[in-house]
Design a protein around this motif. Structure first.
Motif, PDB file in Angstrom:
ATOM      1  N   ASP A  35     -21.448 -77.842 -22.358  1.00  0.00           N
ATOM      2  CA  ASP A  35     -22.088 -78.054 -23.654  1.00  0.00           C
ATOM      3  C   ASP A  35     -21.969 -79.541 -24.014  1.00  0.00           C
ATOM      4  O   ASP A  35     -21.367 -80.320 -23.278  1.00  0.00           O
ATOM      5  N   SER A  36     -22.549 -79.916 -25.126  1.00  0.00           N
ATOM      6  CA  SER A  36     -22.426 -81.308 -25.590  1.00  0.00           C
ATOM      7  C   SER A  36     -21.898 -81.271 -27.020  1.00  0.00           C
ATOM      8  O   SER A  36     -22.652 -81.503 -27.972  1.00  0.00           O
ATOM      9  N   TRP A  56     -22.100 -87.827 -23.963  1.00  0.00           N
ATOM     10  CA  TRP A  56     -23.109 -87.355 -24.917  1.00  0.00           C
ATOM     11  C   TRP A  56     -22.848 -87.955 -26.304  1.00  0.00           C
ATOM     12  O   TRP A  56     -21.753 -88.458 -26.571  1.00  0.00           O
TER      13      TRP A  56
END
Ligand SMILES: C[S@@+](CC[C@H](N)C(=O)[O-])C[C@H]1O[C@@H](n2cnc3c(N)ncnc32)[C@H](O)[C@@H]1O
Length: 237
Positions: A35-36, A56
């Motif tokens: 995920d970010s 990110w």
């Protein structure tokens, strides 16, 4: 008596030159993150290894550490909030109660928890998926055996058992060796990398004897990665 806090603060300037294994650990931990997360808590953030490895965009990055000398070297920025926090303080995490983090990181720090069970329980109350890297007793195993002293850190089995109480995580074990051209270099590295852990239980004479008898040309490291891809929604109930 020199504490672990003193040791990290006083060696802070050296840390970035003596953190070869910790850098590898961060790379492996980050490789698991799919995920970010926009809002991140980093426990034992030190001089910013985790922050620097994040590729990110984030809205908020909270880094906590008890060594002000390490925090002073951490990158600063609008989205970055740095706080002095001792994760051994039973009330330490209360300040974050009710706050929302999308992921909690901790790299190469929680092995110093005096009560890992309690610290992991506190982290779990923050209800965010975790990515943790914890050094275990396989670290410097031959060195401790040669010196005839018990391991400094918890065993892999203990860390895995404690982590599985609080997290539904993928657990991975990393093992590294770090080679040196001389035993003297090796011991200097241990001192400066901040993993000596303020142990100070060997006299100078015992230390010399250990350097003479150490049978390997490398140091051993063992680290457990505890990574939750996502927390399930029903974990929050
Ligand atoms: C080996 S460094 C790792 C720093 C960074 N996470 C990294 O991977 O480069 C360990 C960090 O844990 C911090 N630390 C150790 N015990 C702590 C405690 N009880 N509370 C908060 N931070 C602690 C040290 O000050 C140090 O910055």
């Amino acid at each position: 008596m020199r504490t672990i806090q003193d040791e990290f603060s006083q060696n802070a300037q050296n840390y970035t030159r003596y953190n070869i294994i910790q850098s590898k650990v961060i790379d492996q931990l980050m490789a698991l993150v799919e995920d970010s997360p926009a809002s991140v808590l980093d426990i034992g953030c030190g001089s910013g290894g985790v922050y620097e490895a994040i590729a990110w965009e984030m809205d908020r990055f909270v880094g906590v550490d008890f060594a002000e000398g390490m925090l002073a070297l951490h990158p600063e920025g609008e989205e970055i909030q740095l706080e002095v926090l001792d994760f051994n303080d039973p009330l330490g995490f209360e300040r974050f109660a009710g706050e929302q983090f999308d992921r909690i990181f901790s790299a190469s720090a929680l092995q110093w928890a005096s009560d890992l069970d309690r610290t992991l329980a506190q982290i779990a109350t923050l209800e965010a998926p975790v990515s943790l890297a914890i050094f275990t007793s396989g670290t410097f195993e031959t060195l401790h055996q040669t010196a005839g002293i018990p391991p400094l850190l918890r065993s892999r089995e203990v860390v895995l058992r404690l982590a599985s109480r609080y997290f539904e995580a993928e657990m991975t074990t990393l093992r590294y060796t770090l080679a040196f051209s001389s035993v003297r270099e090796m011991f200097r590295y241990i001192k400066r990398s901040g993993v000596g852990g303020a142990r100070g239980i060997l006299s100078v004479g015992q230390m010399k004897e250990l350097m003479r008898r150490y049978p390997l040309s490398y140091l051993e490291y063992e680290i457990v990665l505890i990574h939750e891809p996502q927390r399930r929604a029903d974990d929050f109930s």
